[in-house]
Design an enzyme around this catalytic site. Structure first.
Site, PDB file in Angstrom:
ATOM      1  N   LYS A 195       0.841  -1.201   0.000  1.00 43.92           N
ATOM      2  CA  LYS A 195       0.000   0.000   0.000  1.00 43.92           C
ATOM      3  C   LYS A 195       0.874   1.248   0.000  1.00 43.92           C
ATOM      4  CE  LYS A 195      -0.326   0.109   5.057  1.00 43.92           C
ATOM      5  NZ  LYS A 195      -1.205   0.193   6.233  1.00 43.92           N
ATOM      6  N   TYR A 210      15.025  30.229   7.101  1.00 45.93           N
ATOM      7  CA  TYR A 210      13.926  31.047   7.596  1.00 45.93           C
ATOM      8  C   TYR A 210      13.931  31.187   9.116  1.00 45.93           C
ATOM      9  CZ  TYR A 210      11.860  30.508   2.941  1.00 45.93           C
ATOM     10  OH  TYR A 210      11.626  30.529   1.583  1.00 45.93           O
TER      11      TYR A 210
END
Length: 385
Positions: free
Chosen positions: A44, A276
């Site tokens: 999956k 940042y």
């Protein structure tokens, strides 16, 4: 890219190298752990980020006899690619592609009467018998039929089987805490599963497979193996829980190695802010290396300031915040050439960090680290057959 794609000669911005030889070896180890039980290879979420199709093929080549997916779309994609054998998918919503799944000989999981009704209708439309597996909620509290509703679901499924609409191929459930050794819910769920199996079989259900064992149960709880085991993350060489042991403790090898090429190396003075918010400021004159991957590629922003990277033979740490496309490491004055390899994680035998190291740095689990690596990062398959 094919499973046997060669390693490119030119450096890529980033690459996730997938060692299919390691995956096949892991499948063999897991099969040996569960002697007497068949194995379902769970692929999956694009094979936990490794690539569903090549990993499914490798797992089948190593002796897995079932494939497992969450969504029907995942299962149908495997079938459309020509993969043979049994495929089970278990995460359905009303109006799902039941008929397509039935016509593709996919086993579908049912947790309630609404799903059985939709399967019956689709089977009539297709003119074929639907293969269904009934899922029991033995205590996980997610998908699955509650014990109080189990007799009705079993009875209605048997009625549909008698009408020639369905064939009940499996009875199954899923553990909540198999990755926590000794957790009392493990024994409680196993007892409840046996009770629900007994009821279904007393009523006349004759399943081909009964299964509850996920990766941790496959590795450590032989009494849970029944007819089939469903290892997921362990097949990709990652321990389902550090408490249970490292991959090496179980004879497993991590399949994915994530690396990038340094995009820039530069000198900066002390007191220089990095990325940042300037959450990192250089303590003195140093060199910075730019690693051109970020949270847009699946690198956890939560690893800002903590994520480990191997560059030029040394562990470095993410300096400042992880941005969307890049992050910085402080090289401490070293000057590796631009284009040098930065290894974020791998098996660890070259001294590089592992996915578990990134999980610890990010406050998550290694499952998430590998699964979240995005499609901007090419998968390069090695050791294919």
């Amino acid at each position: 890219m094919s499973e046997t794609a060669a390693v490119p000669t030119a450096p890529l911005r980033a690459r996730a190298e997938i060692d299919l030889g390691a995956l096949r070896a892991n499948v063999r180890v897991l099969r040996a752990r569960a002697k007497g039980a068949a194995m379902m290879a769970v692929v999956k979420s694009d094979g936990y980020g490794h690539g569903a199709l090549p990993c499914a093929r490798a797992a089948l080549a190593a002796g897995a006899t079932w494939l497992g997916t969450a969504t029907p779309e995942e299962a149908l994609a495997l079938r459309e690619a020509g993969l043979p054998g049994r495929i089970l998918c278990w995460l359905w919503v009303p109006g799902g592609p039941w008929r397509q799944a039935i016509e593709a000989d996919i086993d579908v999981s049912l947790s309630g009467l609404w799903a059985l009704r939709e399967v019956e209708r689709a089977a009539r439309e297709a003119g074929r018998v639907a293969r269904v597996q009934l899922k029991a909620d033995t205590g996980l509290g997610r998908n699955g039929c509650q014990p109080a509703d189990w007799p009705e679901l079993v009875g209605e499924a048997l009625r549909a089987e008698a009408e020639g609409l369905v064939r009940i191929t499996g009875l199954w459930s899923h553990f909540a805490c198999a990755d926590e050794p000794g957790h009392p819910s493990i024994a409680a769920q196993l007892d409840r599963f046996r009770e629900m199996l007994a009821h279904a079989e007393d009523q006349g259900v004759r399943p081909e497979v009964r299964h509850i064992a996920n990766s941790p149960a496959t590795l450590t709880l032989p009494e849970t193996h029944f007819d089939l085991v469903r290892p997921g993350i362990a097949m990709y060489g990652i321990s389902p829980s550090p408490e249970l042991g490292t991959p090496a403790d179980f004879g497993l090898r991590p399949v994915m190695t994530l690396s990038a090429s340094l995009a820039l190396v530069k000198h900066v003075p002390g007191g220089h802010g990095v990325s940042y918010g300037h959450h990192y400021v250089t303590p003195g004159t140093t060199t910075l290396g730019l690693v051109p991957v970020g949270y847009g590629d699946g690198i956890p922003r939560h690893a800002s300031g903590t994520g480990p990277v191997l560059v030029d033979g040394k562990w470095r740490t993410v300096a400042g915040r992880v941005a969307m496309d890049q992050f910085v490491v402080d090289l401490g004055g070293d000057e590796p050439p631009v284009g040098s390899e930065a290894v974020l994680f791998g098996p660890g035998d070259r001294g590089e960090p592992t996915a578990e190291d990134w999980a610890q740095a990010s406050g998550t689990i290694a499952y998430e680290i590998v699964t979240r690596i995005g499609m901007r990062v090419p998968r390069v398959y090695v050791n294919g057959e």
